[in-house]
Design an enzyme around this catalytic site. Sequence first.
Site, PDB file in Angstrom:
ATOM      1  N   ASN A   9     -66.420   6.187 -11.555  1.00 13.79           N
ATOM      2  CA  ASN A   9     -66.299   6.198 -10.268  1.00 13.79           C
ATOM      3  C   ASN A   9     -64.404   5.586 -10.082  1.00 13.79           C
ATOM      4  O   ASN A   9     -64.045   5.214  -9.897  1.00 13.79           O
ATOM      5  CB  ASN A   9     -66.442   5.473  -9.866  1.00 13.79           C
ATOM      6  CG  ASN A   9     -66.461   4.905  -7.885  1.00 13.79           C
ATOM      7  OD1 ASN A   9     -65.501   6.440  -7.760  1.00 13.79           O
ATOM      8  ND2 ASN A   9     -66.902   4.308  -7.160  1.00 13.79           N
ATOM      9  N   TRP A  10     -64.122   7.200  -9.869  1.00 14.90           N
ATOM     10  CA  TRP A  10     -62.302   7.328  -9.996  1.00 14.90           C
ATOM     11  C   TRP A  10     -61.417   6.877  -8.571  1.00 14.90           C
ATOM     12  O   TRP A  10     -60.941   6.642  -8.761  1.00 14.90           O
ATOM     13  CB  TRP A  10     -61.725   8.824 -10.475  1.00 14.90           C
ATOM     14  CG  TRP A  10     -61.836   9.047 -11.754  1.00 14.90           C
ATOM     15  CD1 TRP A  10     -62.897   8.742 -13.062  1.00 14.90           C
ATOM     16  CD2 TRP A  10     -61.049  10.066 -12.137  1.00 14.90           C
ATOM     17  NE1 TRP A  10     -62.612   9.884 -13.332  1.00 14.90           N
ATOM     18  CE2 TRP A  10     -62.192  10.858 -13.534  1.00 14.90           C
ATOM     19  CE3 TRP A  10     -60.261  11.395 -11.705  1.00 14.90           C
ATOM     20  CZ2 TRP A  10     -61.066  11.343 -14.168  1.00 14.90           C
ATOM     21  CZ3 TRP A  10     -60.614  12.856 -12.120  1.00 14.90           C
ATOM     22  CH2 TRP A  10     -60.599  12.377 -13.810  1.00 14.90           C
ATOM     23  N   LYS A  11     -62.617   6.612  -7.708  1.00 16.68           N
ATOM     24  CA  LYS A  11     -62.020   6.169  -6.056  1.00 16.68           C
ATOM     25  C   LYS A  11     -60.797   6.726  -5.989  1.00 16.68           C
ATOM     26  O   LYS A  11     -60.988   8.077  -6.267  1.00 16.68           O
ATOM     27  CB  LYS A  11     -61.397   4.410  -6.584  1.00 16.68           C
ATOM     28  CG  LYS A  11     -63.149   3.752  -7.313  1.00 16.68           C
ATOM     29  CD  LYS A  11     -63.047   1.897  -6.952  1.00 16.68           C
ATOM     30  CE  LYS A  11     -64.369   1.962  -8.050  1.00 16.68           C
ATOM     31  NZ  LYS A  11     -64.130   0.122  -7.655  1.00 16.68           N
ATOM     32  N   HIS A  94     -72.223   3.136  -1.925  1.00 12.80           N
ATOM     33  CA  HIS A  94     -70.560   1.723  -2.921  1.00 12.80           C
ATOM     34  C   HIS A  94     -69.940   1.227  -1.645  1.00 12.80           C
ATOM     35  O   HIS A  94     -69.947   1.583  -0.475  1.00 12.80           O
ATOM     36  CB  HIS A  94     -69.491   2.767  -3.286  1.00 12.80           C
ATOM     37  CG  HIS A  94     -68.735   2.106  -3.707  1.00 12.80           C
ATOM     38  ND1 HIS A  94     -67.964   1.296  -3.539  1.00 12.80           N
ATOM     39  CD2 HIS A  94     -69.040   1.825  -6.025  1.00 12.80           C
ATOM     40  CE1 HIS A  94     -67.428   0.444  -5.399  1.00 12.80           C
ATOM     41  NE2 HIS A  94     -67.571   1.108  -5.625  1.00 12.80           N
ATOM     42  N   GLU A  96     -67.132  -0.141  -1.579  1.00 13.02           N
ATOM     43  CA  GLU A  96     -66.730   0.056  -0.303  1.00 13.02           C
ATOM     44  C   GLU A  96     -66.587   0.750   0.444  1.00 13.02           C
ATOM     45  O   GLU A  96     -66.340   0.602   1.534  1.00 13.02           O
ATOM     46  CB  GLU A  96     -65.128   0.795  -1.503  1.00 13.02           C
ATOM     47  CG  GLU A  96     -64.546  -0.497  -2.289  1.00 13.02           C
ATOM     48  CD  GLU A  96     -64.536   0.433  -3.973  1.00 13.02           C
ATOM     49  OE1 GLU A  96     -63.828   1.014  -3.927  1.00 13.02           O
ATOM     50  OE2 GLU A  96     -64.108  -0.618  -5.211  1.00 13.02           O
ATOM     51  N   GLU A 166     -74.027  -3.067  -8.417  1.00 11.84           N
ATOM     52  CA  GLU A 166     -72.607  -3.134  -8.084  1.00 11.84           C
ATOM     53  C   GLU A 166     -72.605  -4.870  -7.689  1.00 11.84           C
ATOM     54  O   GLU A 166     -72.151  -4.636  -5.776  1.00 11.84           O
ATOM     55  CB  GLU A 166     -71.688  -2.876  -7.729  1.00 11.84           C
ATOM     56  CG  GLU A 166     -71.763  -0.674  -8.544  1.00 11.84           C
ATOM     57  CD  GLU A 166     -70.627  -0.206  -8.351  1.00 11.84           C
ATOM     58  OE1 GLU A 166     -69.979  -0.298  -9.052  1.00 11.84           O
ATOM     59  OE2 GLU A 166     -70.403   0.241  -6.986  1.00 11.84           O
ATOM     60  N   GLY A 172     -63.644  -4.841  -9.509  1.00  8.33           N
ATOM     61  CA  GLY A 172     -61.672  -5.037  -9.630  1.00  8.33           C
ATOM     62  C   GLY A 172     -61.820  -6.113  -9.627  1.00  8.33           C
ATOM     63  O   GLY A 172     -59.947  -5.961  -9.634  1.00  8.33           O
ATOM     64  N   SER A 212     -65.991  -4.520 -12.974  1.00  7.50           N
ATOM     65  CA  SER A 212     -65.399  -5.002 -14.066  1.00  7.50           C
ATOM     66  C   SER A 212     -66.392  -4.993 -15.914  1.00  7.50           C
ATOM     67  O   SER A 212     -66.069  -5.415 -16.817  1.00  7.50           O
ATOM     68  CB  SER A 212     -64.973  -6.263 -14.244  1.00  7.50           C
ATOM     69  OG  SER A 212     -64.697  -6.462 -12.559  1.00  7.50           O
ATOM     70  N   GLY A 233     -65.061   1.285 -12.460  1.00 12.10           N
ATOM     71  CA  GLY A 233     -63.898   1.843 -11.976  1.00 12.10           C
ATOM     72  C   GLY A 233     -63.235   2.331 -12.421  1.00 12.10           C
ATOM     73  O   GLY A 233     -62.326   3.034 -13.733  1.00 12.10           O
ATOM     74  N   GLY A 234     -62.511   1.131 -12.593  1.00 14.61           N
ATOM     75  CA  GLY A 234     -60.849   1.534 -13.029  1.00 14.61           C
ATOM     76  C   GLY A 234     -60.892   0.805 -15.037  1.00 14.61           C
ATOM     77  O   GLY A 234     -59.482   2.285 -15.483  1.00 14.61           O
TER      78      GLY A 234
HETATM   79  P1  13P Z   1     -64.371  -1.401 -11.735  1.00 11.52           P
HETATM   80  O1  13P Z   1     -64.745  -1.225 -12.884  1.00 11.52           O
HETATM   81  O2  13P Z   1     -62.789  -1.318 -11.615  1.00 11.52           O
HETATM   82  O3  13P Z   1     -64.292  -3.069 -10.892  1.00 11.52           O
HETATM   83  O4  13P Z   1     -65.110  -1.025 -10.643  1.00 11.52           O
HETATM   84  C1  13P Z   1     -66.431  -1.514 -10.200  1.00 11.52           C
HETATM   85  C2  13P Z   1     -66.719   0.150  -9.189  1.00 11.52           C
HETATM   86  O5  13P Z   1     -66.308  -0.494  -8.057  1.00 11.52           O
HETATM   87  C3  13P Z   1     -67.533   1.182  -9.943  1.00 11.52           C
HETATM   88  O6  13P Z   1     -67.820   2.114  -8.638  1.00 11.52           O
END
Ligand code: 13P
Length: 250
Positions: A9-11, A94, A96, A166, A172, A212, A233-234
Amino acid sequence: MRRNIVAGNWKMNCDIPQTYELLDALKEQDITDEVSVIVAPPFTNLQSANQALLDTEILVAAQNMHQESTGAYTGEVSATMLKSVGVEVVILGHSERRAIFGETNALLTAKVNAALENEMTIIFCFGEELSDRKAGSHFDVVRQQLEEGIFHIEKENWNNVILAYEPVWAIGTGETATPDQAQEMHHFIRNTLAEVFDTDVSQDVSILYGGSVKPGNAKEIFGKQDVDGGLIGGAALNAADFTAIINAFE
Ligand code: 13P
């Protein structure tokens, strides 16, 4: 049989040049074929990403969509629009989207329905806040998110659903759920699915862990019996790290 899946997920990261750079780097990696790989760039890059990945097995997902197909919804994108650029997978729910954009379980129900009507695959996200876990209510919170967001669908539609647990406190933050905490929740989800639907549904659905996940912890988390992969994510923004996470299944 459920599949092992790793989705990135590149956000809100990567413009078009950065998207090509990241996908080119990913295509140069030696990726195991035992895992289904998905990348979810921002809306503006979906078509380009899809074209760049045509000669690979990697699928492209959207990070969100609107529940209506057309109309006066300024700033929104529908399932039919995603499909018209070759996108067949969508992330819904998600944390967010829930926390920052106020998406409720009721709204997610409508989005789930729209995605299924358009024969899309859904990566349905859910997970508790730190306060829920501290209060010991994390199982109840997760069950409620599933009940109100996705348990209304028919049994046959579960073929088009991937679940992604999640825990919000692990996103994050660099703090992951321990492999045992992930396993405990994934096992709970599978048992709940068996109770509400049946063992076919509970055994066949892939349940991803997100929060993470890094090259250094992926193998241990993915090694758990009920963890079928990750939503990253990251670490998905770096081709070598993302590949190392995918190849943790080897
Ligand atoms: P991180 O891997 O950066 O913690 O993000 C997880 C995430 O929200 C994937 O959708």
